[in-house]
Motif scaffolding. Structure first.
Motif, PDB file in Angstrom:
ATOM      1  N   PRO A 159       2.878   3.684  -2.056  1.00  0.00           N
ATOM      2  CA  PRO A 159       3.988   3.808  -3.517  1.00  0.00           C
ATOM      3  C   PRO A 159       5.086   4.235  -3.377  1.00  0.00           C
ATOM      4  CG  PRO A 159       2.336   5.157  -2.521  1.00  0.00           C
ATOM      5  CD  PRO A 159       2.380   4.943  -1.245  1.00  0.00           C
ATOM      6  N   MET A 160       6.002   4.262  -4.373  1.00  0.00           N
ATOM      7  CA  MET A 160       7.070   3.961  -4.675  1.00  0.00           C
ATOM      8  C   MET A 160       7.442   6.012  -4.155  1.00  0.00           C
ATOM      9  SD  MET A 160       8.167   0.841  -5.511  1.00  0.00           S
ATOM     10  CE  MET A 160       9.537   0.539  -5.605  1.00  0.00           C
ATOM     11  N   HIS A 161       6.791   6.492  -4.777  1.00  0.00           N
ATOM     12  CA  HIS A 161       7.193   7.836  -4.988  1.00  0.00           C
ATOM     13  C   HIS A 161       6.947   8.146  -3.191  1.00  0.00           C
ATOM     14  CE1 HIS A 161       2.757   8.467  -4.477  1.00  0.00           C
ATOM     15  NE2 HIS A 161       3.459   9.859  -3.827  1.00  0.00           N
ATOM     16  N   ARG A 162       6.388   7.526  -2.637  1.00  0.00           N
ATOM     17  CA  ARG A 162       6.745   7.327  -0.650  1.00  0.00           C
ATOM     18  C   ARG A 162       7.304   7.495  -0.601  1.00  0.00           C
ATOM     19  NH1 ARG A 162       3.391   7.996   3.752  1.00  0.00           N
ATOM     20  NH2 ARG A 162       2.386   9.423   4.284  1.00  0.00           N
ATOM     21  N   ARG A 163       7.912   6.148  -0.223  1.00  0.00           N
ATOM     22  CA  ARG A 163       8.983   5.376   0.477  1.00  0.00           C
ATOM     23  C   ARG A 163      10.025   5.738   0.484  1.00  0.00           C
ATOM     24  NH1 ARG A 163       8.252  -0.516  -2.034  1.00  0.00           N
ATOM     25  NH2 ARG A 163       5.868  -1.243  -1.950  1.00  0.00           N
TER      26      ARG A 163
ATOM     27  N   THR B 251       1.047  -1.574  -0.044  1.00  0.00           N
ATOM     28  CA  THR B 251      -0.024  -0.033   0.026  1.00  0.00           C
ATOM     29  C   THR B 251       0.300   1.296   0.195  1.00  0.00           C
ATOM     30  OG1 THR B 251       0.156  -0.132   2.454  1.00  0.00           O
ATOM     31  CG2 THR B 251      -1.912  -1.543   1.205  1.00  0.00           C
TER      32      THR B 251
END
Lengths: 398, 398
Positions: free
Chosen positions: A219-223, A217
């Motif tokens: 997203p890559m940009h928020r990791r 859940t």
């Protein structure tokens, strides 16, 4: 002086009977273990037979002392948990055979050293480090092994033998014979390596901290993924080292710990080891600067925290020119064209002893460059050549 | 139909009393643990009070059954070892409150589901997977948890309650309410998410094998270093995925094991996890091809061996249009402009139940996108809105 190859090889094989692994010629003889102490008791008998005065210091370093000023020759008989039969044992038996041959030839005076815990069950080259004054006995006693045993407890097993520390002033110098542990001599078909210097080592833990999250859940940009940080760091570092390193420079990440370490969780913390070695102190420092700049750059770009563990620093050590050149001259007599000058990429007792007296090292080939493994071995013809180079060098030093 | 917000919230809070972590509102209620079973016993009483016939199947799935054909509504009350108070518990209490409100309004008939081990102490969404027929009871019984306990042993703790498996033919459909677990709704200030599909998952272990060596004596050009292989693989993969992925696609390496894991030893083996998720089966397959090609390329370039573990494959699941659109229509009535259609990046029981009947899901926001953590929470106003959207959708379905 004439060495006795049969006596030399026979003692070398008898020594591997202590802690024999049952796998090939391998040994299991960690510092202060029963097999290690039994091996040292047997070596004490051999030293006494050679007319040497046996002495043990408070930390388990064993000496066979010749009267008056003497040249110290030796290494260590303790092994890795899964060790080879030669490693440091070769250097100890070389010292023993040299003492015998030299006595038979009427000199020069040779004393034998067998340092304790070179393999670092507790510290790093523990016994010779303490003798050199770089580590106090109080500090050493608090060191623990993987099972939590302290150095103080371990050295208690040899307390009944212990006298004081040996005065280094009686020694004119130190020569250590050791297997190369690397591939250079073996691949070149050469018989001897004259060590120019022992490389310096830098070692530290690096930790990236990010955000632990659901791998489905988030997203890559928020990791803030610490594994991705590690991968980016490693790739950048290899690029940036290219303009700084030599073919002898090495760097290693041998341990990585991702937390919590689950397939479905973005790792919120990554701790990894970073070790680098080189013969030049300035280069080690330049590499450290690149490591710290790159780690900070990766952390900033990815919103990660960055922490460093303690930096272990061991400086490069140059071998003493007179001893080194005596070994080189002897190698050219014994095995002309089949020897080289080379760095030691591994740490050895000689790096510590060099703080006390002129020190030098002689390498023999390691088959396939294997060491710290039951499979470690060297052609016996090369072992004899190494013994002959040592004897010739010592004869030439007179 | 009129839901009772106080009754709904009160039961939700009472449920978190079972296995309360003592940290915030968190719970520790793993499948078949004492708190889990106590919670299910308490829920059985609530279901009976609501006029439902309580039934447990052989694997611990709990049902509150209405007579005749009914709509099934629910989720799961088991939690992660460190779980939040809502997660699946929200969906179970939503089903319970809906059954009560619907009965008071004279229909429609609502049954309640509380599946077992959705959090995967043993498998993955274990209880609903077995009910869906995707996993046999014999296979399931051999599954073990981290401590080595088998599923067969664990389900024995509820054997005294167990009847047969419930016939899915009696249900007209399934609706699961769940927290989003991601940041999208919270960051947009929206109250409801209508799930269009549950993403598919691919998961496998990858192992590079190289040569374990001394980190000081092994030159870089001669190393077969599996950590360097991993770093190169991860960097290449990120580049190559760029032309294939969408903003919703995710991929994760959450576990890495280097052998032997020592600072001074070049790692001879590296095993790591590779998991990727997407709503499109073709994209999952394209990503798998890129992963395998890239791993092989890295292995060939560096002289490494390459091994793959078992590929876990869960296909994407589309939610049933009639139920999905009823939820969307209700959301527009209850919270106009404050809802969205979205994918579920997490796996849910609905993915299994969809094999048996039309299934749909409704998400409420997760504060800061946090879940599987004691800190997991949702504004109570949003919980009530979610309950109202569910009730309105069911009313509109008549």
């Amino acid at each position: 002086m004439q060495i006795n190859p049969d006596r030399f090889l026979s003692d070398l094989h008898r020594l591997r009977g202590f802690g024999a692994s049952g796998v090939g010629k391998g040994v299991v003889r960690p510092a202060f273990s029963d097999p290690d102490i039994a091996a040292r008791d047997w070596l004490a008998e051999r030293m006494a037979e050679a007319g040497l005065t046996v002495h043990h210091d408070p930390v388990g370093n064993q000496f066979g002392l010749a009267p008056g000023p003497s040249l110290l020759v030796g290494s260590h008989s303790d092994s890795q948990p899964e060790g080879g039969w030669l490693d440091g044992a070769l250097g100890v038996i070389c010292g023993l055979e040299l003492a015998r041959a030299s006595a038979e030839a009427g000199g020069p005076a040779i004393s034998v050293a067998n340092f304790q815990d070179e393999e670092g069950r507790f510290g790093v080259t523990t016994g010779s480090t303490i003798w050199s004054g770089a580590l106090s006995l109080d500090q050493a006693d608090t060191l623990t092994d993987r099972d939590g045993a302290t150095f103080a407890e371990a050295r208690g097993a040899m307390a009944h033998l212990a006298g004081g520390f040996v005065d280094p002033a009686q020694f004119t110098g130190f020569i250590e014979v050791h297997i190369e542990q690397g591939p250079w001599l073996f691949e070149a078909g050469e018989a001897a390596g004259i060590v120019t210097d022992i490389v310096g080592i830098r070692d530290m833990r690096i930790t990236f901290t990010g955000e632990q999250n659901h791998a489905g859940t988030t997203p890559m940009h928020r990791r803030r993924d610490t594994f991705q940080g590690l991968a980016a760091f490693a790739a950048l570092l290899n690029e940036r080292f290219q303009n700084v390193v030599t073919p002898q420079t090495v760097w290693t990440t041998g341990h990585v710990d991702l937390h919590p370490g689950a397939h479905s969780i973005v790792p919120g913390r990554c701790t990894f080891s970073m070790q680098w070695r080189d013969g030049n102190g300035d280069r080690l420092a330049r590499m450290e600067a690149i490591i710290r700049d790159t780690a900070q750059e990766v952390a900033d770009a990815r919103g990660l925290g960055l922490e460093y563990g303690t930096l272990l620093g061991l400086e490069p050590v140059d071998m003493a020119a007179p001893l080194r050149e005596a070994l080189a001259g002897a190698a050219e007599q014994v095995c002309p064209g089949r020897w080289r000058r080379m760095q030691s990429g591994a740490l050895h007792d000689a790096a510590n002893v060099a703080k006390l007296m002129p020190a030098a090292m002689l390498f023999v080939p390691s088959i396939n460059g294997i060491s710290h493994d039951f499979a470690e071995d060297t052609d016996e013809a090369d072992l004899i050549i190494g013994m002959q180079v040592l004897a010739q060098a010592v004869a030439d030093l007179r």
